[in-house]
Scaffold this motif. Structure first.
Motif, PDB file in Angstrom:
ATOM      1  N   TRP A  40     -38.411   3.693  17.667  1.00 55.22           N
ATOM      2  CA  TRP A  40     -37.648   4.935  17.771  1.00 55.22           C
ATOM      3  C   TRP A  40     -36.349   4.828  16.965  1.00 55.22           C
ATOM      4  O   TRP A  40     -35.945   5.762  16.258  1.00 55.22           O
ATOM      5  CB  TRP A  40     -37.371   5.225  19.241  1.00 55.22           C
ATOM      6  CG  TRP A  40     -36.991   6.643  19.545  1.00 55.22           C
ATOM      7  CD1 TRP A  40     -36.838   7.674  18.674  1.00 55.22           C
ATOM      8  CD2 TRP A  40     -36.719   7.181  20.844  1.00 55.22           C
ATOM      9  NE1 TRP A  40     -36.477   8.814  19.336  1.00 55.22           N
ATOM     10  CE2 TRP A  40     -36.385   8.545  20.674  1.00 55.22           C
ATOM     11  CE3 TRP A  40     -36.708   6.637  22.131  1.00 55.22           C
ATOM     12  CZ2 TRP A  40     -36.048   9.367  21.740  1.00 55.22           C
ATOM     13  CZ3 TRP A  40     -36.381   7.461  23.197  1.00 55.22           C
ATOM     14  CH2 TRP A  40     -36.055   8.821  23.000  1.00 55.22           C
ATOM     15  N   ALA A  41     -35.683   3.661  17.068  1.00 54.35           N
ATOM     16  CA  ALA A  41     -34.458   3.439  16.294  1.00 54.35           C
ATOM     17  C   ALA A  41     -34.739   3.517  14.796  1.00 54.35           C
ATOM     18  O   ALA A  41     -33.948   4.085  14.032  1.00 54.35           O
ATOM     19  CB  ALA A  41     -33.857   2.081  16.645  1.00 54.35           C
ATOM     20  N   PHE A  61     -34.861   7.034  13.649  1.00 54.50           N
ATOM     21  CA  PHE A  61     -33.512   7.593  13.515  1.00 54.50           C
ATOM     22  C   PHE A  61     -32.830   7.070  12.247  1.00 54.50           C
ATOM     23  O   PHE A  61     -32.131   7.809  11.548  1.00 54.50           O
ATOM     24  CB  PHE A  61     -32.672   7.260  14.739  1.00 54.50           C
ATOM     25  CG  PHE A  61     -32.901   8.188  15.904  1.00 54.50           C
ATOM     26  CD1 PHE A  61     -32.773   9.563  15.758  1.00 54.50           C
ATOM     27  CD2 PHE A  61     -33.225   7.698  17.161  1.00 54.50           C
ATOM     28  CE1 PHE A  61     -32.981  10.431  16.814  1.00 54.50           C
ATOM     29  CE2 PHE A  61     -33.438   8.554  18.230  1.00 54.50           C
ATOM     30  CZ  PHE A  61     -33.312   9.917  18.056  1.00 54.50           C
ATOM     31  N   SER A  84     -27.381   7.368  16.610  1.00 53.90           N
ATOM     32  CA  SER A  84     -28.494   7.466  17.557  1.00 53.90           C
ATOM     33  C   SER A  84     -29.365   6.222  17.495  1.00 53.90           C
ATOM     34  O   SER A  84     -29.840   5.716  18.527  1.00 53.90           O
ATOM     35  CB  SER A  84     -29.344   8.704  17.260  1.00 53.90           C
ATOM     36  OG  SER A  84     -28.580   9.889  17.395  1.00 53.90           O
ATOM     37  N   ALA A  85     -29.566   5.707  16.285  1.00 52.19           N
ATOM     38  CA  ALA A  85     -30.361   4.488  16.124  1.00 52.19           C
ATOM     39  C   ALA A  85     -29.706   3.317  16.852  1.00 52.19           C
ATOM     40  O   ALA A  85     -30.396   2.486  17.455  1.00 52.19           O
ATOM     41  CB  ALA A  85     -30.533   4.166  14.647  1.00 52.19           C
ATOM     42  N   ARG A  94     -29.677   9.134  11.015  1.00 54.53           N
ATOM     43  CA  ARG A  94     -28.919   9.279  12.273  1.00 54.53           C
ATOM     44  C   ARG A  94     -28.607   7.889  12.815  1.00 54.53           C
ATOM     45  O   ARG A  94     -29.207   7.400  13.766  1.00 54.53           O
ATOM     46  CB  ARG A  94     -29.729  10.117  13.257  1.00 54.53           C
ATOM     47  CG  ARG A  94     -30.011  11.527  12.757  1.00 54.53           C
ATOM     48  CD  ARG A  94     -30.941  12.294  13.666  1.00 54.53           C
ATOM     49  NE  ARG A  94     -30.402  12.425  15.020  1.00 54.53           N
ATOM     50  CZ  ARG A  94     -31.057  13.020  16.020  1.00 54.53           C
ATOM     51  NH1 ARG A  94     -32.259  13.562  15.788  1.00 54.53           N
ATOM     52  NH2 ARG A  94     -30.517  13.089  17.223  1.00 54.53           N
TER      53      ARG A  94
END
Length: 242
Positions: free
Chosen positions: A48-49, A52, A60-61, A57
């Protein structure tokens, strides 16, 4: 940031979160959460990171990387509390850590390709190679020579630096450091292993002669085999469940 300063920062962070980590681990163990599920959750958070990072982003990461780091800190204590410490757990943890490293850097590569920052594409690639090779060099050396924990830039230090770079939007500086530091450590470990390996007989030989089981049992040091595999798992490059 100097290596010793970053190492001290990492130790301080671990010390400060030690108590809440153990409390949270106790809650997870009481709920019978399998430690391997926590290990896989760390990989998902890193994936998910990476998404991002690819989208630019970075803040967020960094939050997702903190979550992944939390999972890395939890799986070992939970495994001990549940009595599930195993060689396979260490093996899985080490393998998924390598995938996590690759995934996060791939996210950065995608971003820098998208914004046409070719210099940082190269840096991210070099940092990715260093992250994998510094761990592989340690694991491989551990199966051959007595001392393999040479140098700096273990995974916790690299993660702390990446999180700081993402939070402060200074990832370019971080990539310069990670493209150089871990690869220098790899070279250092190669040289140290080379010196320690001098005079050690090759696998299947005993001082240049064919391997004799009777002579080995009489005092010759057996080189790779089942003992090498055990040594590898005991001194895995991953953080593992110790």
């Amino acid at each position: 940031m100097r290596g010793d300063a970053l190492s001290a920062l990492t130790r301080d962070v671990v010390r400060r979160v030690s108590w809440p980590i153990h409390r949270l681990a106790a809650l997870l163990a009481a709920a019978h959460v399998p430690p391997n599920v926590i290990t896989w959750s760390a990989l998902v958070a890193n994936l998910w990171a990476a998404l991002f990072f690819a989208a630019g982003r970075f803040a967020s990461a960094s939050v997702l990387m903190i979550l992944a780091g939390l999972c890395d800190l939890l799986d070992g204590p939970v495994a001990r509390l549940e009595g599930r410490v195993s060689l396979f757990g260490e093996f899985l943890d080490s393998i998924l850590d390598r995938y996590a490293d690759l995934i996060v850097f791939l996210g950065l590569l995608v971003y820098y390709v998208h914004v046409n920052r070719f210099r940082y594409v190269i840096l991210a690639g070099a940092a990715m190679a260093g992250a994998v090779m510094v761990s592989y060099a340690k694991a491989r050396a551990a199966s051959l020579v007595p001392e393999s924990s040479i140098g700096f830039w273990e995974r916790p230090e690299r993660l702390v630096l990446m999180i700081l770079g993402a939070l402060t939007n200074r990832m370019e500086i971080v990539l310069w450091i990670l493209a150089i530091g871990p690869n220098v450590t790899v070279i250092h470990r190669i040289l140290v292993t080379w010196k320690q390996a001098e005079g050690v007989p090759l696998p299947g030989t005993d001082g240049g002669h064919a391997h004799d089981p009777a002579r080995a049992s009489a005092g010759a040091v057996p080189v790779p085999g089942h003992s090498r595999a055990s040594h590898f798992f005991a001194r895995s490059a991953g953080r593992g469940r110790h």
